[in-house]
Design a protein around this motif. Structure first.
Motif, PDB file in Angstrom:
ATOM      1  N   PHE A   1       0.830  -1.198   0.000  1.00 15.49           N
ATOM      2  CA  PHE A   1       0.000   0.000   0.000  1.00 15.49           C
ATOM      3  C   PHE A   1       0.875   1.263   0.000  1.00 15.49           C
ATOM      4  CE2 PHE A   1       0.472  -1.547   4.361  1.00 15.49           C
ATOM      5  CZ  PHE A   1       0.892  -0.414   5.052  1.00 15.49           C
ATOM      6  N   ASP A   2       0.268   2.387  -0.328  1.00 18.60           N
ATOM      7  CA  ASP A   2       1.006   3.653  -0.427  1.00 18.60           C
ATOM      8  C   ASP A   2       1.768   3.957   0.865  1.00 18.60           C
ATOM      9  OD1 ASP A   2       0.023   4.006  -2.956  1.00 18.60           O
ATOM     10  OD2 ASP A   2      -1.412   5.576  -2.428  1.00 18.60           O
ATOM     11  N   ASN A   3       3.034   4.363   0.714  1.00 19.51           N
ATOM     12  CA  ASN A   3       3.899   4.782   1.826  1.00 19.51           C
ATOM     13  C   ASN A   3       4.242   3.652   2.793  1.00 19.51           C
ATOM     14  OD1 ASN A   3       3.824   7.448   0.828  1.00 19.51           O
ATOM     15  ND2 ASN A   3       1.953   7.890   1.973  1.00 19.51           N
ATOM     16  N   SER A   4       4.155   2.421   2.334  1.00 22.28           N
ATOM     17  CA  SER A   4       4.450   1.270   3.196  1.00 22.28           C
ATOM     18  C   SER A   4       5.938   0.947   3.255  1.00 22.28           C
ATOM     19  CB  SER A   4       3.689   0.030   2.709  1.00 22.28           C
ATOM     20  OG  SER A   4       4.090  -0.332   1.395  1.00 22.28           O
ATOM     21  N   ALA A   5       6.764   1.770   2.593  1.00 23.79           N
ATOM     22  CA  ALA A   5       8.209   1.520   2.593  1.00 23.79           C
ATOM     23  C   ALA A   5       8.980   2.804   2.906  1.00 23.79           C
ATOM     24  CB  ALA A   5       8.656   0.934   1.260  1.00 23.79           C
TER      25      ALA A   5
END
Length: 209
Positions: free
Chosen positions: A109-113
């Protein structure tokens, strides 16, 4: 840019989640480029999960293009070593696993890293197969790892992934997390540290909002 991720690459982490450690070959999954959260930006807790977990990982930046990399050349593909977080929506992951479904939405998902602010050259380390790193949550150490404890070392990971995907300069390889993973909550501060020849370096500082 491609983001390769390795699951269950530390036996103690696999055990803490009640999972079997992989045998034979690494467990590989991917995140889209939109998963990257750069420059110490805050992480905004998404509305679709109530159980986001942190997983601190060494991150390798690929130095050049290549396929079917042979072991004697694998280290030539390491352009830099950094630190990042593989944030995981554990509630979504467990639900999807129970149904036998893929669990990309729980990992990609978005911004999961969230990604550290710097990558260090291979020569900044005494031994690429024994890199120390750790993470603090709200000032308390929660994870402390050494790359020597990986089930599959960097050479094995690069060779294996390159059998299936053409490596390209700038690709990222998240190499797995040690034990100590846990949940995050709004207001938490996550700080990651990496040990180099010149001492400990702070590579990310992310707040949860």
């Amino acid at each position: 840019m491609k983001i390769f991720c390795i699951g269950r690459n530390y036996a103690a982490h696999a055990a803490e989640l009640g999972n079997k450690a992989p045998t034979g070959n690494p467990m590989v999954f991917m995140k889209p480029p939109t998963a990257i959260l750069p420059n110490n930006k805050p992480f905004y807790y998404p509305e679709y999960s109530n159980d986001i977990h942190f997983e601190t990982e060494l991150v390798i930046k690929i130095a050049k293009n290549g396929r079917h990399v042979q072991p004697q050349f694998a280290m030539d593909y390491i352009g830099g070593v950094g630190l990042g977080l593989d944030l995981t929506a554990r509630d979504l992951q467990n639900e999807l696993k129970s149904k036998g479904h893929p669990w990309e939405i729980a990992k990609g998902f978005d911004n999961s890293a969230p990604l550290g602010t710097e990558f260090f050259a291979p020569e900044d380390f005494e031994d690429l197969n024994d890199i120390e790193f750790r993470m603090e949550k709200n000032g308390e150490e929660v994870q402390h790892g050494h790359s020597r404890n990986m089930i599959f070392d960097l050479t094995a990971l690069i060779c294996y992934v390159s059998q299936f995907f053409r490596l390209q300069k700038g690709d990222l390889l998240f190499t797995g997390t040690p034990e100590g993973v846990g949940p995050i909550a709004k207001g938490d501060e996550l700080i990651g540290f990496l040990m180099t020849k010149n001492g400990e370096q702070q590579l990310f500082q992310t707040r949860v909002r």
